[in-house]
Design an enzyme around this catalytic site. Structure first.
Site, PDB file in Angstrom:
ATOM      1  CD1 TRP A 109      61.692  63.219  12.880  1.00  8.28           C
ATOM      2  CD2 TRP A 109      63.555  63.263  11.645  1.00  8.28           C
ATOM      3  NE1 TRP A 109      62.781  63.068  13.724  1.00  8.28           N
ATOM      4  CE2 TRP A 109      63.932  63.096  13.002  1.00  8.28           C
ATOM      5  CE3 TRP A 109      64.568  63.348  10.693  1.00  8.28           C
ATOM      6  CZ2 TRP A 109      65.257  62.997  13.415  1.00  8.28           C
ATOM      7  CZ3 TRP A 109      65.896  63.249  11.098  1.00  8.28           C
ATOM      8  CH2 TRP A 109      66.228  63.071  12.438  1.00  8.28           C
ATOM      9  CG  ASP A 110      59.135  65.548  14.577  1.00  5.11           C
ATOM     10  OD1 ASP A 110      58.851  64.601  13.823  1.00  5.11           O
ATOM     11  OD2 ASP A 110      58.959  65.507  15.803  1.00  5.11           O
TER      12      ASP A 110
ATOM     13  CB  ALA B 155      60.114  68.480  17.836  1.00  7.71           C
TER      14      ALA B 155
ATOM     15  NE  ARG C 175      59.421  63.083  22.203  1.00  8.77           N
ATOM     16  CZ  ARG C 175      59.290  61.834  22.620  1.00  8.77           C
ATOM     17  NH1 ARG C 175      59.920  61.441  23.709  1.00  8.77           N
ATOM     18  NH2 ARG C 175      58.519  60.974  21.969  1.00  8.77           N
ATOM     19  CG  ASP C 176      58.128  67.035  20.979  1.00 13.94           C
ATOM     20  OD1 ASP C 176      59.363  66.914  20.883  1.00 13.94           O
ATOM     21  OD2 ASP C 176      57.327  66.162  20.600  1.00 13.94           O
TER      22      ASP C 176
ATOM     23  CD  GLU D  88      55.439  61.328  19.715  1.00  9.47           C
ATOM     24  OE1 GLU D  88      56.572  61.541  20.169  1.00  9.47           O
ATOM     25  OE2 GLU D  88      55.211  60.610  18.736  1.00  9.47           O
TER      26      GLU D  88
HETATM   27  C1  FRU Z   1      57.645  62.938  16.915  1.00  9.90           C
HETATM   28  C2  FRU Z   1      58.855  62.800  17.803  1.00  9.90           C
HETATM   29  C3  FRU Z   1      58.972  64.039  18.674  1.00  9.90           C
HETATM   30  C4  FRU Z   1      60.457  64.117  18.933  1.00  9.90           C
HETATM   31  C5  FRU Z   1      61.041  63.597  17.634  1.00  9.90           C
HETATM   32  C6  FRU Z   1      62.309  62.831  17.771  1.00  9.90           C
HETATM   33  O1  FRU Z   1      57.855  62.496  15.627  1.00  9.90           O
HETATM   34  O2  FRU Z   1      58.776  61.643  18.577  1.00  9.90           O
HETATM   35  O3  FRU Z   1      58.206  63.924  19.840  1.00  9.90           O
HETATM   36  O4  FRU Z   1      60.832  65.423  19.234  1.00  9.90           O
HETATM   37  O5  FRU Z   1      60.060  62.766  17.049  1.00  9.90           O
HETATM   38  O6  FRU Z   1      62.814  62.458  16.527  1.00  9.90           O
END
Ligand code: FRU
Length: 455
Positions: free
Chosen positions: A61-62, A133, A212-213, A301
């Site tokens: 995913w991310d 992420a 986060r991120d 996000e």
């Molecule tokens: C976006 C998210 C990010 C996070 C990740 C966790 O898709 O919510 O903010 O880092 O997924 O899986």
């Protein structure tokens, strides 16, 4: 004014702090978000089956590319581009993947056929019970890696504490492939201060908590280095009395014609920012957010910036379910533009909406990331739901859910932007990352000479 050439890092820090003095967050207002519409310009094409699996045994995913410091896509010796992805074994239900997320990397010469490189960090090195992420850049054969440390190592139960972490390692890259090694000890570089950014304890009432991120970003105009990230606006006073401020709602006319539904004040997503304060990338100073969506949306996000035509384009991804009561927006990529880094960010597209999942497939993709050439990477999320809501999934048979989650890179979309108008102009190959440079030329950081350095 801009800074001039500096001798010492602490001078640069003071100069960059000055660049941010008096800056206040821009607001994504309810009035603006009321303009969100899915149109032929922003609706992504339906992703048709069959599609390819980036990694047959993993949910992917991310994802983020390895960049140069200036944001351009790195090409390593041997001709390799690299992407990092959150991954989990396909044996777990898709909803469970966030609890065991591991960062893996892939490398490719054509930016399309991705060779799995394995886990980025040796077992036991990374902080958190799992990693979410982040971002990474290469400089002189070294990799500078930022990520979200979620939970605590060896915790008995899954917790959702989020801290931002940093690690530095070496890159080995030749015709045979790409390896990362010799990682230095990881450090926690940012925790919420409770003043600008909510701590987890302060977040009760909110539907989801975030800190986060981390996205590394160098402002090409000042040379100042930042991390921008997904946060929630703190309310330091006690007892907490949240209400919606006029500047988060809209102008006088809008306010008199539109009530703000109860509960809206619990939605307080923002784009946070921290300024680099040590040349080893381990010390950062939290500053007031760039953008806040108080009373509008709970989650902005994976924020990131693309500098084009002398303007700052700030992008975030957000979900339908994180909009405050009375507002409606799809799972999509949202964007804002400003003339100055700490200027007034105004929505791009329709109320901010730049890429929407099409109404027929409202959850087909997520976690878009816009690259310097305005191509946009994302992953295939839930598809073919036929009206089944995401809330219903946990009560449905596992096989139903497995068959409806992509967990693979989505077709890359090419955007174009003119002023605040945006358009999806092309759908490209799945997971395509093209070589692209930035307009923010590589430069020597500048700041004033002389004077005393602080601590
Ligand atoms: C976006 C998210 C990010 C996070 C990740 C966790 O898709 O919510 O903010 O880092 O997924 O899986």
């Amino acid at each position: 004014g801009r800074c001039r050439k500096c001798k010492k890092f602490c001078r640069k820090f003071e100069c960059c702090l000055e660049e941010n003095r008096g800056a206040t967050p821009s607001a994504w207002t309810r009035q603006q978000a009321d303009q969100i519409r899915i149109t032929s310009e922003n609706a992504a094409p339906i992703i048709e089956e069959p599609f390819e699996d980036t990694a047959p045994d993993l949910w992917v995913w991310d994802t983020w590319p390895l960049r140069e410091k200036d944001g351009s896509i790195a090409v390593l010796p041997g001709g390799w581009r690299v992407i990092f992805s959150l991954t989990a074994p396909r044996s777990v239900l898709p909803g469970k993947r966030h609890d065991i997320a591991t960062i893996r990397y892939f490398y490719s010469r054509d930016g399309q056929d991705w060779i799995p490189g394995g886990v980025v960090f040796p077992e036991g090195d990374a902080l958190g019970s799992r990693q979410w992420a982040g971002s990474a850049f290469v400089e002189n054969g070294e990799i500078f890696f930022f990520y979200t440390a979620t939970g605590r190592r060896n915790e008995a139960q899954v917790t959702y504490e989020q801290r931002m972490a940093f690690a530095k390692g070496e890159i080995f890259s030749d015709l045979n492939g790409v390896l990362f090694n010799n990682w230095e000890e990881h450090s926690i570089i940012l925790v919420p201060d409770g003043e600008f950014y909510q701590t987890q304890e302060q977040s009760s009432g909110g539907i989801i908590y975030s800190f986060r991120d981390p996205w590394y970003w160098i402002d090409p105009e000042s040379g100042c280095e930042y991390i921008i990230f997904e946060g929630n606006t703190a309310t330091p006073q006690q007892p907490v009395e949240r209400e919606c401020n006029p500047e988060n709602i809209g102008d006088g006319d809008y306010r008199s014609g539109n009530d703000v539904p109860n509960g809206s004040a619990n939605f307080n997503g923002n784009v946070g920012i921290a300024l680099l304060r040590s040349s080893d990338y381990r010390e950062w100073e939290l500053l007031p957010p760039i953008l806040e969506a108080d009373c509008v949306n709970q989650q902005l996000e994976r924020p990131h910036i693309v500098y084009i035509g002398g303007r700052y384009h700030l992008f975030i991804v957000s979900h339908q379910f994180t909009f405050a009561p009375g507002l409606d927006g799809p799972d999509g990529l949202y964007g804002f533009v400003a003339n100055d880094f700490r200027g007034n960010y105004v929505p791009l597209g329709e109320g901010g909406l730049v890429v929407a999942n099409p109404p027929e497939e409202p959850f087909q993709a997520y976690s878009w990331i816009v690259l310097p050439d305005l191509s946009t990477l994302s992953f295939i999320n839930y598809y073919n739901l036929d009206g089944v809501s995401l809330d219903q999934l946990p009560s449905l048979p596992d096989q139903f859910v497995f068959n409806r989650f992509g967990g693979t890179l989505a077709p890359t979309l090419q955007l174009s932007i003119s002023g605040t108008d945006t358009q999806i102009v092309n759908e490209l190959a799945q997971g395509l990352v093209m070589e692209s440079s930035t307009e923010g030329a590589p430069f020597t950081p500048r700041c004033e000479q002389g004077g005393k350095c602080g601590n």
